[in-house]
Design a protein around this motif. Structure first.
Motif, PDB file in Angstrom:
ATOM      1  N   ALA A  36      61.247  66.296  50.268  1.00 14.15           N
ATOM      2  CA  ALA A  36      60.676  67.629  50.027  1.00 14.15           C
ATOM      3  C   ALA A  36      61.226  68.627  51.039  1.00 14.15           C
ATOM      4  CB  ALA A  36      59.148  67.576  50.120  1.00 14.15           C
ATOM      5  N   PHE A  37      61.352  68.198  52.283  1.00  9.69           N
ATOM      6  CA  PHE A  37      61.862  69.063  53.351  1.00  9.69           C
ATOM      7  C   PHE A  37      63.299  69.499  53.043  1.00  9.69           C
ATOM      8  CE2 PHE A  37      61.936  70.704  57.613  1.00  9.69           C
ATOM      9  CZ  PHE A  37      63.239  70.546  58.038  1.00  9.69           C
ATOM     10  N   ALA A  38      64.138  68.540  52.621  1.00 13.10           N
ATOM     11  CA  ALA A  38      65.550  68.840  52.350  1.00 13.10           C
ATOM     12  C   ALA A  38      65.676  69.819  51.176  1.00 13.10           C
ATOM     13  CB  ALA A  38      66.314  67.562  52.047  1.00 13.10           C
ATOM     14  N   ILE A  39      64.899  69.571  50.125  1.00 15.37           N
ATOM     15  CA  ILE A  39      64.972  70.439  48.937  1.00 15.37           C
ATOM     16  C   ILE A  39      64.429  71.828  49.280  1.00 15.37           C
ATOM     17  CG2 ILE A  39      64.035  70.772  46.606  1.00 15.37           C
ATOM     18  CD1 ILE A  39      64.238  67.648  46.323  1.00 15.37           C
ATOM     19  N   HIS A  40      63.360  71.864  50.051  1.00 16.58           N
ATOM     20  CA  HIS A  40      62.792  73.147  50.470  1.00 16.58           C
ATOM     21  C   HIS A  40      63.801  73.953  51.291  1.00 16.58           C
ATOM     22  CE1 HIS A  40      60.354  75.723  53.241  1.00 16.58           C
ATOM     23  NE2 HIS A  40      59.743  76.011  52.110  1.00 16.58           N
TER      24      HIS A  40
ATOM     25  N   ILE B  46      71.871  69.791  53.687  1.00 20.80           N
ATOM     26  CA  ILE B  46      72.946  68.895  53.241  1.00 20.80           C
ATOM     27  C   ILE B  46      73.016  67.657  54.135  1.00 20.80           C
ATOM     28  CG2 ILE B  46      75.465  68.693  52.989  1.00 20.80           C
ATOM     29  CD1 ILE B  46      75.356  71.757  52.230  1.00 20.80           C
ATOM     30  N   GLY B  47      72.893  67.865  55.430  1.00 24.10           N
ATOM     31  CA  GLY B  47      72.916  66.742  56.375  1.00 24.10           C
ATOM     32  C   GLY B  47      71.800  65.744  56.080  1.00 24.10           C
ATOM     33  N   LEU B  48      70.617  66.262  55.787  1.00 24.66           N
ATOM     34  CA  LEU B  48      69.487  65.377  55.509  1.00 24.66           C
ATOM     35  C   LEU B  48      69.653  64.692  54.153  1.00 24.66           C
ATOM     36  CD1 LEU B  48      66.787  64.248  56.418  1.00 24.66           C
ATOM     37  CD2 LEU B  48      65.669  66.330  55.600  1.00 24.66           C
ATOM     38  N   LEU B  49      70.158  65.429  53.175  1.00 19.71           N
ATOM     39  CA  LEU B  49      70.385  64.818  51.853  1.00 19.71           C
ATOM     40  C   LEU B  49      71.407  63.681  51.943  1.00 19.71           C
ATOM     41  CD1 LEU B  49      70.314  68.029  49.612  1.00 19.71           C
ATOM     42  CD2 LEU B  49      68.721  66.115  49.452  1.00 19.71           C
TER      43      LEU B  49
END
Lengths: 229, 106
Positions: free
Chosen positions: A154-158, A180-183
């Protein structure tokens, strides 16, 4: 201004909130989540680095907070000083190492002036899309405290969605890099890919349109996932 | 990574804001230290503070328990903030050096 010193200051605030019985009223959002994700994953190498002095606390249920705690005084007791912004009316809390700000989800058409949370003696800025973080809580244990943060998916998409709304190019770039790094990190973990799919399935159509457009430009794997749910 | 200069300038603005806020807050808080003087078996509340080179003592009169606590808390808060202001100024000094260094490198 070493990160460890900042982290110690942040942990002290969290302890104060925990001891006052109000830590459960807050979500820690913003880039400090990345630091706490390190305590959640067995192998956190690959989590994106971050650099921020801002600590953002989301109050998901501002009107339903029953316990009265002077959070403003708790912060002052830790050496934070309230800084009043004359144009917006928002009060942020400054410290040599960090800055704390409170946020609430924007309701309806939104409002420019901050929302007073009287039981906690603070005010908060309302922002769009915060429901995306609130709807996917994850509890991370650190020593004696349990901190609510949004799930990494959720954090990455947000982060991806809000990058498009940034007026400041540098901040936009920073949000995209974080997202992008988190995804990249999450796509290496099948259980987290399942969470990405769950988040994408549940978001409103208009938000999905934004995600398809942004992910098409910046992270095609997310676009593929969104199109093939 | 965001441009380093951009991050440093943002932090500079935040620290300048913090310096202003700490100075304002300190101005509104009582200075000195609070002591009870025992005179003829009775305790009298006094505030001791510096005026230039002299230490001045001020009799506070018949303070309620609540007022004593408020004063004592205010003094403690002032000392805390004075420490924070010192840290902010040290951070500002370091940061200005870093910004000058980055500008020269570019």
């Amino acid at each position: 201004m070493a990160k460890n010193e900042q982290f110690e200051v942040l942990v002290q605030i969290l302890r104060r909130f925990h001891n006052a019985g109000v830590l459960n009223e807050f979500f820690l959002i913003g880039s400090w989540c990345l630091y706490f994700y390190r305590f959640h994953f067995d192998q956190p190498q690959g989590l994106p680095a971050f650099r921020t002095l801002d600590v953002d606390f989301l109050v998901p249920n501002a009107k339903q907070v029953k316990k009265e705690v002077d959070v403003s005084q708790l912060l002052k007791d830790e050496g934070f000083v309230p800084t009043f912004n004359r144009s917006s009316g928002l009060i942020k809390y400054n410290h040599p190492e960090l800055q704390v700000e409170f946020l609430v989800p924007e309701l309806g058409k939104g409002r420019d002036e901050p929302v007073a949370i009287e039981s906690l003696h603070i005010n908060a800025q309302s922002l769009r899309y915060l429901n995306l973080l609130m709807d996917y809580p994850r509890i991370i244990a650190y020593e004696e405290i349990k901190i609510r943060v949004p799930e990494p998916a959720a954090f990455a998409i947000h982060k991806l969605m809000i990058s498009a709304r940034r007026g400041n190019q540098e901040k936009q770039k920073a949000d995209l890099e974080t997202s992008i790094g988190l995804l990249e990190f999450l796509y290496a973990r099948p259980e987290e890919v399942a969470r990405i799919k769950a988040v994408l399935r549940a978001i409103p159509k208009s938000w999905k349109k934004t995600i398809l457009s942004l992910s098409g430009k910046h992270f095609s794997r997310l676009k593929d996932t969104a199109e093939n749910l | 990574m965001r441009s380093m200069i951009g991050i440093l300038k943002e932090e500079l603005a935040r620290l300048l804001d913090s310096e202003k806020s700490y100075k304002k807050a300190i101005k509104d808080l009582p200075k000195g230290s609070f002591h009870q003087k025992r005179i003829n078996g009775h305790d009298y509340p006094y505030l001791f503070y510096r005026r230039g080179k002299k230490i001045v003592s001020k009799y506070l009169g018949n303070l309620s328990e609540a007022d004593r606590k408020k004063l004592s808390d205010g003094i403690e808060q002032r000392k805390k903030y004075e420490g924070m202001l010192k840290e902010v100024r040290e951070n500002l000094k370091q940061l200005r050096k870093m910004i000058r260094g980055k500008k020269r490198a570019v």
